[in-house]
Motif scaffolding. Sequence first.
Motif, PDB file in Angstrom:
ATOM      1  N   THR A 100      -4.811  18.341  -6.720  1.00  0.00           N
ATOM      2  CA  THR A 100      -5.221  17.101  -6.074  1.00  0.00           C
ATOM      3  C   THR A 100      -4.186  16.008  -6.287  1.00  0.00           C
ATOM      4  OG1 THR A 100      -7.548  17.677  -6.345  1.00  0.00           O
ATOM      5  CG2 THR A 100      -7.042  15.356  -5.943  1.00  0.00           C
ATOM      6  N   VAL A 101      -3.683  15.890  -7.502  1.00  0.00           N
ATOM      7  CA  VAL A 101      -2.661  14.875  -7.801  1.00  0.00           C
ATOM      8  C   VAL A 101      -1.382  15.157  -7.018  1.00  0.00           C
ATOM      9  CG1 VAL A 101      -1.164  13.966  -9.636  1.00  0.00           C
ATOM     10  CG2 VAL A 101      -3.613  14.271 -10.043  1.00  0.00           C
ATOM     11  N   ILE A 102      -0.978  16.413  -6.954  1.00  0.00           N
ATOM     12  CA  ILE A 102       0.225  16.772  -6.196  1.00  0.00           C
ATOM     13  C   ILE A 102       0.034  16.458  -4.713  1.00  0.00           C
ATOM     14  CG2 ILE A 102       1.631  18.727  -5.409  1.00  0.00           C
ATOM     15  CD1 ILE A 102       1.282  19.918  -8.212  1.00  0.00           C
ATOM     16  N   THR A 103      -1.128  16.782  -4.174  1.00  0.00           N
ATOM     17  CA  THR A 103      -1.408  16.504  -2.766  1.00  0.00           C
ATOM     18  C   THR A 103      -1.360  15.015  -2.493  1.00  0.00           C
ATOM     19  OG1 THR A 103      -2.796  18.475  -2.616  1.00  0.00           O
ATOM     20  CG2 THR A 103      -3.098  16.799  -0.918  1.00  0.00           C
ATOM     21  N   LEU A 104      -1.968  14.214  -3.353  1.00  0.00           N
ATOM     22  CA  LEU A 104      -1.935  12.762  -3.168  1.00  0.00           C
ATOM     23  C   LEU A 104      -0.516  12.227  -3.244  1.00  0.00           C
ATOM     24  CD1 LEU A 104      -5.071  11.674  -5.224  1.00  0.00           C
ATOM     25  CD2 LEU A 104      -4.771  11.549  -2.754  1.00  0.00           C
ATOM     26  N   VAL A 106       2.313  13.829  -2.580  1.00  0.00           N
ATOM     27  CA  VAL A 106       3.053  14.240  -1.382  1.00  0.00           C
ATOM     28  C   VAL A 106       2.635  13.409  -0.176  1.00  0.00           C
ATOM     29  CG1 VAL A 106       3.376  16.150   0.249  1.00  0.00           C
ATOM     30  CG2 VAL A 106       3.556  16.562  -2.200  1.00  0.00           C
ATOM     31  N   MET A 107       1.352  13.117  -0.055  1.00  0.00           N
ATOM     32  CA  MET A 107       0.891  12.301   1.070  1.00  0.00           C
ATOM     33  C   MET A 107       1.441  10.881   0.984  1.00  0.00           C
ATOM     34  SD  MET A 107      -0.667  14.292   3.029  1.00  0.00           S
ATOM     35  CE  MET A 107      -1.179  13.053   4.175  1.00  0.00           C
ATOM     36  N   VAL A 108       1.455  10.296  -0.197  1.00  0.00           N
ATOM     37  CA  VAL A 108       2.020   8.953  -0.357  1.00  0.00           C
ATOM     38  C   VAL A 108       3.513   8.975  -0.047  1.00  0.00           C
ATOM     39  CG1 VAL A 108       2.575   7.166  -2.058  1.00  0.00           C
ATOM     40  CG2 VAL A 108       0.277   8.135  -1.974  1.00  0.00           C
ATOM     41  N   TRP A 109       4.213   9.965  -0.551  1.00  0.00           N
ATOM     42  CA  TRP A 109       5.645  10.087  -0.283  1.00  0.00           C
ATOM     43  C   TRP A 109       5.889  10.258   1.215  1.00  0.00           C
ATOM     44  CZ3 TRP A 109       8.431  14.281   1.673  1.00  0.00           C
ATOM     45  CH2 TRP A 109       9.815  14.140   1.635  1.00  0.00           C
ATOM     46  N   SER A 110       5.077  11.065   1.887  1.00  0.00           N
ATOM     47  CA  SER A 110       5.219  11.274   3.330  1.00  0.00           C
ATOM     48  C   SER A 110       4.963   9.984   4.095  1.00  0.00           C
ATOM     49  CB  SER A 110       4.244  12.349   3.818  1.00  0.00           C
ATOM     50  OG  SER A 110       4.503  13.567   3.194  1.00  0.00           O
ATOM     51  N   LEU A 113       7.949   7.660   3.558  1.00  0.00           N
ATOM     52  CA  LEU A 113       9.086   8.157   4.327  1.00  0.00           C
ATOM     53  C   LEU A 113       8.897   7.881   5.818  1.00  0.00           C
ATOM     54  CD1 LEU A 113      11.746   9.757   4.240  1.00  0.00           C
ATOM     55  CD2 LEU A 113      10.389  11.820   4.597  1.00  0.00           C
ATOM     56  N   ALA A 114       7.699   8.131   6.339  1.00  0.00           N
ATOM     57  CA  ALA A 114       7.432   7.867   7.751  1.00  0.00           C
ATOM     58  C   ALA A 114       7.540   6.373   8.055  1.00  0.00           C
ATOM     59  CB  ALA A 114       6.049   8.385   8.126  1.00  0.00           C
ATOM     60  N   LYS A 115       7.081   5.544   7.155  1.00  0.00           N
ATOM     61  CA  LYS A 115       7.177   4.105   7.362  1.00  0.00           C
ATOM     62  C   LYS A 115       8.628   3.645   7.386  1.00  0.00           C
ATOM     63  CE  LYS A 115       5.273  -0.249   5.762  1.00  0.00           C
ATOM     64  NZ  LYS A 115       4.452  -0.925   4.781  1.00  0.00           N
ATOM     65  N   ARG A 116       9.459   4.243   6.520  1.00  0.00           N
ATOM     66  CA  ARG A 116      10.891   3.889   6.524  1.00  0.00           C
ATOM     67  C   ARG A 116      11.576   4.374   7.791  1.00  0.00           C
ATOM     68  NH1 ARG A 116      12.439   5.371   0.337  1.00  0.00           N
ATOM     69  NH2 ARG A 116      11.433   3.577  -0.613  1.00  0.00           N
ATOM     70  N   ILE A 117      11.210   5.555   8.255  1.00  0.00           N
ATOM     71  CA  ILE A 117      11.855   6.127   9.438  1.00  0.00           C
ATOM     72  C   ILE A 117      11.414   5.396  10.701  1.00  0.00           C
ATOM     73  CG2 ILE A 117      11.980   8.159  10.916  1.00  0.00           C
ATOM     74  CD1 ILE A 117      11.871   9.862   8.374  1.00  0.00           C
ATOM     75  N   PHE A 118      10.126   5.211  10.870  1.00  0.00           N
ATOM     76  CA  PHE A 118       9.592   4.657  12.113  1.00  0.00           C
ATOM     77  C   PHE A 118       9.363   3.153  12.042  1.00  0.00           C
ATOM     78  CE2 PHE A 118       8.110   9.100  12.042  1.00  0.00           C
ATOM     79  CZ  PHE A 118       8.841   9.553  13.134  1.00  0.00           C
TER      80      PHE A 118
END
Length: 124
Positions: A100-104, A106-110, A113-118
Amino acid sequence: MIVGIATLLTFQLIGEILAYEMGGLVPGPVLGMALIAIALLTLGKWQRVQTAQSQTIATSKGILANLGILFVPAGVGVVKHIDLLVTHGLALLALIVVSTVITLAVMVWSFVLAKRIFGGASDE
């Protein structure tokens, strides 16, 4: 009720076919649900569609009212394998917490990253 079930299953089948053709990008039931929502909203003015729509809604409400029964097999599985749960319970709990911690993370990192890209609205 038969019309409602047939409608639901038909749209799920169409969703599954589209999901297969898209390489599993979006789950078939999600595509089917979106397609049935679009179809019922856009085609709702015709009498035959209104009849199917009312039967589909009634069937959906009946299925949702009895949704709890779908959890019975999971409960039976837990009771059947309670000895495994007792012997490996702490390992399972640790695995659930860590995943659960890893999933959270990765989702925050994603998201970052998406906010920086778009781009996005700045908080300034």
